[in-house]
Scaffold this motif. Structure first.
Motif, PDB file in Angstrom:
ATOM      1  N   ARG A 166     119.349  17.116  53.396  1.00 58.82           N
ATOM      2  CA  ARG A 166     119.250  16.603  52.016  1.00 58.82           C
ATOM      3  C   ARG A 166     119.819  15.190  51.929  1.00 58.82           C
ATOM      4  NH1 ARG A 166     121.873  21.351  48.635  1.00 58.82           N
ATOM      5  NH2 ARG A 166     121.963  19.679  47.094  1.00 58.82           N
ATOM      6  N   PRO A 167     119.186  14.241  52.620  1.00 57.62           N
ATOM      7  CA  PRO A 167     119.698  12.859  52.554  1.00 57.62           C
ATOM      8  C   PRO A 167     119.485  12.292  51.152  1.00 57.62           C
ATOM      9  CG  PRO A 167     117.576  12.911  53.671  1.00 57.62           C
ATOM     10  CD  PRO A 167     117.921  14.338  53.382  1.00 57.62           C
ATOM     11  N   ARG A 168     120.550  11.859  50.515  1.00 58.75           N
ATOM     12  CA  ARG A 168     120.428  11.497  49.099  1.00 58.75           C
ATOM     13  C   ARG A 168     120.860  10.072  48.796  1.00 58.75           C
ATOM     14  NH1 ARG A 168     118.129  10.897  44.865  1.00 58.75           N
ATOM     15  NH2 ARG A 168     118.999  11.558  42.892  1.00 58.75           N
ATOM     16  N   ALA A 169     121.860   9.591  49.539  1.00 60.99           N
ATOM     17  CA  ALA A 169     122.387   8.272  49.158  1.00 60.99           C
ATOM     18  C   ALA A 169     122.978   7.557  50.363  1.00 60.99           C
ATOM     19  CB  ALA A 169     123.456   8.427  48.079  1.00 60.99           C
ATOM     20  N   ILE A 170     123.023   6.218  50.234  1.00 61.87           N
ATOM     21  CA  ILE A 170     123.583   5.372  51.292  1.00 61.87           C
ATOM     22  C   ILE A 170     124.580   4.416  50.652  1.00 61.87           C
ATOM     23  CG2 ILE A 170     123.048   3.568  52.986  1.00 61.87           C
ATOM     24  CD1 ILE A 170     120.231   4.858  53.183  1.00 61.87           C
ATOM     25  N   PHE A 171     125.759   4.337  51.246  1.00 62.69           N
ATOM     26  CA  PHE A 171     126.731   3.343  50.800  1.00 62.69           C
ATOM     27  C   PHE A 171     126.621   2.123  51.710  1.00 62.69           C
ATOM     28  CE2 PHE A 171     130.188   4.961  47.854  1.00 62.69           C
ATOM     29  CZ  PHE A 171     129.437   6.006  47.352  1.00 62.69           C
ATOM     30  N   LEU A 172     126.313   0.981  51.112  1.00 64.25           N
ATOM     31  CA  LEU A 172     126.311  -0.282  51.855  1.00 64.25           C
ATOM     32  C   LEU A 172     127.446  -1.143  51.318  1.00 64.25           C
ATOM     33  CD1 LEU A 172     122.592  -1.531  51.919  1.00 64.25           C
ATOM     34  CD2 LEU A 172     123.877  -0.462  53.786  1.00 64.25           C
ATOM     35  N   ASN A 173     128.023  -1.956  52.186  1.00 66.75           N
ATOM     36  CA  ASN A 173     129.091  -2.857  51.742  1.00 66.75           C
ATOM     37  C   ASN A 173     129.031  -4.115  52.597  1.00 66.75           C
ATOM     38  OD1 ASN A 173     132.675  -2.866  52.337  1.00 66.75           O
ATOM     39  ND2 ASN A 173     131.535  -4.000  50.815  1.00 66.75           N
ATOM     40  N   SER A 174     128.465  -5.163  52.003  1.00 59.57           N
ATOM     41  CA  SER A 174     128.349  -6.431  52.725  1.00 59.57           C
ATOM     42  C   SER A 174     128.569  -7.574  51.758  1.00 59.57           C
ATOM     43  CB  SER A 174     126.965  -6.545  53.363  1.00 59.57           C
ATOM     44  OG  SER A 174     126.819  -7.812  53.982  1.00 59.57           O
ATOM     45  N   PRO A 175     129.489  -8.501  52.085  1.00 60.68           N
ATOM     46  CA  PRO A 175     130.446  -8.541  53.185  1.00 60.68           C
ATOM     47  C   PRO A 175     131.378  -7.325  53.162  1.00 60.68           C
ATOM     48  CG  PRO A 175     130.335 -10.682  52.105  1.00 60.68           C
ATOM     49  CD  PRO A 175     129.541  -9.744  51.271  1.00 60.68           C
ATOM     50  N   HIS A 176     131.824  -6.961  54.350  1.00 59.22           N
ATOM     51  CA  HIS A 176     132.422  -5.645  54.535  1.00 59.22           C
ATOM     52  C   HIS A 176     133.942  -5.669  54.635  1.00 59.22           C
ATOM     53  CE1 HIS A 176     133.410  -2.073  57.118  1.00 59.22           C
ATOM     54  NE2 HIS A 176     132.616  -1.512  56.229  1.00 59.22           N
ATOM     55  N   ASN A 177     134.548  -4.762  53.896  1.00 59.60           N
ATOM     56  CA  ASN A 177     135.978  -4.503  54.019  1.00 59.60           C
ATOM     57  C   ASN A 177     136.117  -3.192  54.785  1.00 59.60           C
ATOM     58  OD1 ASN A 177     138.676  -4.040  53.677  1.00 59.60           O
ATOM     59  ND2 ASN A 177     138.595  -3.669  51.478  1.00 59.60           N
ATOM     60  N   PRO A 178     136.778  -3.104  55.921  1.00 59.50           N
ATOM     61  CA  PRO A 178     137.780  -4.039  56.423  1.00 59.50           C
ATOM     62  C   PRO A 178     137.305  -5.008  57.503  1.00 59.50           C
ATOM     63  CG  PRO A 178     137.922  -2.016  57.680  1.00 59.50           C
ATOM     64  CD  PRO A 178     136.812  -1.827  56.669  1.00 59.50           C
ATOM     65  N   THR A 179     136.075  -4.928  57.996  1.00 57.32           N
ATOM     66  CA  THR A 179     135.753  -5.644  59.241  1.00 57.32           C
ATOM     67  C   THR A 179     135.349  -7.102  59.020  1.00 57.32           C
ATOM     68  OG1 THR A 179     133.414  -5.076  59.148  1.00 57.32           O
ATOM     69  CG2 THR A 179     134.869  -3.492  60.259  1.00 57.32           C
ATOM     70  N   GLY A 180     134.937  -7.448  57.791  1.00 57.87           N
ATOM     71  CA  GLY A 180     134.414  -8.791  57.549  1.00 57.87           C
ATOM     72  C   GLY A 180     132.961  -8.949  57.984  1.00 57.87           C
ATOM     73  N   GLY A 181     132.328  -7.865  58.425  1.00 55.25           N
ATOM     74  CA  GLY A 181     130.928  -7.935  58.864  1.00 55.25           C
ATOM     75  C   GLY A 181     129.991  -8.255  57.704  1.00 55.25           C
ATOM     76  N   VAL A 182     128.926  -8.970  58.017  1.00 61.77           N
ATOM     77  CA  VAL A 182     127.940  -9.345  56.985  1.00 61.77           C
ATOM     78  C   VAL A 182     126.547  -8.925  57.460  1.00 61.77           C
ATOM     79  CG1 VAL A 182     126.845 -11.296  55.801  1.00 61.77           C
ATOM     80  CG2 VAL A 182     129.316 -11.266  56.100  1.00 61.77           C
ATOM     81  N   ALA A 183     125.869  -8.117  56.667  1.00 62.68           N
ATOM     82  CA  ALA A 183     124.502  -7.704  57.022  1.00 62.68           C
ATOM     83  C   ALA A 183     123.573  -8.915  56.930  1.00 62.68           C
ATOM     84  CB  ALA A 183     124.031  -6.616  56.066  1.00 62.68           C
ATOM     85  N   THR A 184     122.669  -9.045  57.891  1.00 67.62           N
ATOM     86  CA  THR A 184     121.728 -10.163  57.839  1.00 67.62           C
ATOM     87  C   THR A 184     120.565  -9.793  56.903  1.00 67.62           C
ATOM     88  OG1 THR A 184     120.419  -9.285  59.646  1.00 67.62           O
ATOM     89  CG2 THR A 184     122.212 -10.787  60.241  1.00 67.62           C
ATOM     90  N   ALA A 185     119.788 -10.830  56.538  1.00 66.20           N
ATOM     91  CA  ALA A 185     118.607 -10.587  55.701  1.00 66.20           C
ATOM     92  C   ALA A 185     117.677  -9.595  56.401  1.00 66.20           C
ATOM     93  CB  ALA A 185     117.892 -11.902  55.436  1.00 66.20           C
ATOM     94  N   GLU A 186     117.610  -9.695  57.720  1.00 68.76           N
ATOM     95  CA  GLU A 186     116.713  -8.798  58.464  1.00 68.76           C
ATOM     96  C   GLU A 186     117.226  -7.356  58.425  1.00 68.76           C
ATOM     97  OE1 GLU A 186     116.339  -9.570  62.634  1.00 68.76           O
ATOM     98  OE2 GLU A 186     114.668  -8.158  62.806  1.00 68.76           O
ATOM     99  N   ASP A 187     118.551  -7.167  58.613  1.00 77.05           N
ATOM    100  CA  ASP A 187     119.127  -5.812  58.506  1.00 77.05           C
ATOM    101  C   ASP A 187     118.748  -5.191  57.166  1.00 77.05           C
ATOM    102  OD1 ASP A 187     120.573  -6.258  60.898  1.00 77.05           O
ATOM    103  OD2 ASP A 187     122.365  -6.951  59.821  1.00 77.05           O
ATOM    104  N   LEU A 188     118.947  -5.989  56.096  1.00 75.74           N
ATOM    105  CA  LEU A 188     118.731  -5.454  54.744  1.00 75.74           C
ATOM    106  C   LEU A 188     117.255  -5.171  54.496  1.00 75.74           C
ATOM    107  CD1 LEU A 188     121.252  -7.740  52.831  1.00 75.74           C
ATOM    108  CD2 LEU A 188     121.521  -5.314  53.378  1.00 75.74           C
ATOM    109  N   CYS A 189     116.399  -6.010  55.066  1.00 77.30           N
ATOM    110  CA  CYS A 189     114.961  -5.820  54.907  1.00 77.30           C
ATOM    111  C   CYS A 189     114.532  -4.510  55.583  1.00 77.30           C
ATOM    112  CB  CYS A 189     114.251  -7.031  55.516  1.00 77.30           C
ATOM    113  SG  CYS A 189     112.516  -7.014  55.266  1.00 77.30           S
TER     114      CYS A 189
END
Ligand SMILES: Cc1ncc(COP(=O)(O)O)c(C=O)c1O
Length: 416
Positions: A166-189
């Motif tokens: 029952r996959p229902r939701a996804i939590f995204l966090n960019s820029p990311h706490n705690p790592t500082g990672g940033v999703a690229t436009a391609e990742d998000l696409c």
């Protein structure tokens, strides 16, 4: 002792606030503590915000207001998202909240039923899990990998939909706490393509939208169809140094906004109009001050990440965003037989009688954070430098580490 609910037993509070309490306790007892544990701005709230908040009090704008937020702030927030991020949104896409955190809970109340699965990339902001558990949701963790600069991997989203019942939701966090990672436009696409048209929703947590250090901020909302399937949360806590005002907003489809409004109405009634008027002024008048402050943060992040990276056995790359750095200290932990949270507590309590550095172990953000430390840059540059200078001596003082581990055996790595 009263009998508490299963929820109270299950949820874990944000450890940063516990470390903050310990740091303040030590400071009150006379120890000098350089506080790099809490994700707060060291700068004052921006000028127009303060003036507008005080003016709202003076004209007695101090009573209940609409649950969705005052129309002026909903308009200002929509204009902000259009101007800053090119999003095509109007006031009726906006709901105001006391900061961004509240929307984790409202999102789960709106979309997660008991047994529904929620994908959380980990390490993760610690209160995500508590808010999913509140609704009896099932958490499906996917790792954020250092070798991918801690960016969410679309392959994990594909697997989530394939293997979960029952996959229902996804939590995204960019820029990311705690790592500082940033999703690229391609990742998000790629993620948007996987989610679009499914019976699934995204919570896109974007408190650091003004703290992307290379290039513009990208949001999943840019992708066609995603506004209907996303609740994106923003806050004035970080970019306008307004964490104590408790003010933020979310953007979503107007029908979703109405549902979130019902939930706000029954939980909070409304958000303080004083804070809302301050936010209107901040969004409309304080962008220059905000941008100058962001540059100061960037310099602090460079100072801290380069300083840490120069220490033996520490590797720390410049984060793509946020005011956190997330150095890898695995080699030090192995050599000293100490967990990374133990190492953080040692730096605060055990390494020296007169000076302590407060930071967090990566485990405060889930087991996937083990082997890392998280430092925020919420201090003046001199204190950041002093903190960095303090670390090599502290790591080398094996007698002190041994004493600390004898007093706190739960932090021994080999006890895990
Ligand atoms: C990822 C993330 N989400 C939400 C929040 C909460 O922000 P606010 O103070 O606006 O509630 C924070 C604050 O540190 C955060 O880092």
């Amino acid at each position: 002792m009263p009998r508490f609910s299963r929820l109270v037993h299950a949820i874990e509070p944000e450890i940063a606030f516990e470390v903050l309490a310990r740091a303040r306790e030590l400071a009150a007892a006379g120890k000098e503590v350089i506080e790099l544990e809490i994700g707060d701005s060291p700068f004052p709230s921006t000028a127009a915000a303060k003036k507008a908040g005080a003016a709202a009090i003076r004209r007695n704008d101090t009573r209940y207001c609409p649950s969705l937020g005052i129309p002026e702030l909903r308009r200002a927030a929509a204009d902000y998202l259009s101007d800053a991020h090119g999003l095509d949104v109007r006031a009726d896409h906006i709901i105001v909240g006391p900061g961004a955190k509240t929307f984790e809970q409202l999102f789960c109340e709106a979309f997660v039923d008991a047994g529904d699965s929620v994908l959380v990339f980990s390490p993760h902001f610690p209160t995500y899990t508590a808010n999913i558990l509140r609704r009896g949701g099932r958490i499906w963790f996917a790792p954020l990998r250092e070798e991918r600069q801690f960016r969410p991997d679309p392959a994990d989203v594909e697997r989530f939909f394939r293997v979960e019942q029952r996959p229902r939701a996804i939590f995204l966090n960019s820029p990311h706490n705690p790592t500082g990672g940033v999703a690229t436009a391609e990742d998000l696409c790629l993620i948007a393509d996987l989610v679009c048209g499914r019976d699934a929703m995204i919570f896109s947590d974007e408190p650091y939208d003004q703290m992307v250090w290379n290039g513009p901020h990208r949001s999943i909302l840019e992708h066609p169809g995603m506004l209907e399937q996303t609740v994106a949360a923003y806050t004035l806590s970080k970019s306008y140094s307004m964490s104590g005002w408790r003010i933020g907003f979310a953007v979503a489809d107007p029908e979703v906004v109405a549902a979130l409004g019902k939930l706000t109405n029954t939980a909070l009634s409304c958000v303080s109009p004083i804070a809302q008027w301050a936010a209107v002024a901040a969004l409309q008048e304080d962008h220059e001050e905000r941008d100058k402050t962001m540059l100061k943060f960037r310099r602090k992040v460079v100072l801290l990440s380069q300083g840490l990276d120069a220490i033996d056995d520490v590797s720390c790359s410049m984060p793509g965003g946020t005011f956190y750095v997330f150095p890898n200290v695995k080699r030090i932990c192995e050599r000293l037989d100490i967990t990374s949270h133990g190492l953080a507590m040692y730096l605060l309590e055990g390494a020296d009688d007169k000076l302590g550095v407060a930071c967090l172990g990566g485990e405060c953000f889930g087991p996937a954070g083990a082997g890392f430390l998280r430092f925020s840059c919420a201090q003046d540059d001199k204190q950041i430098k002093r903190a960095v200078d303090f670390l090599p001596g502290a790591f080398a003082n094996t007698a002190r580490v041994e004493q600390f581990l004898a007093d706190h055996p739960r932090f021994r790595l080999s006890n895990r």
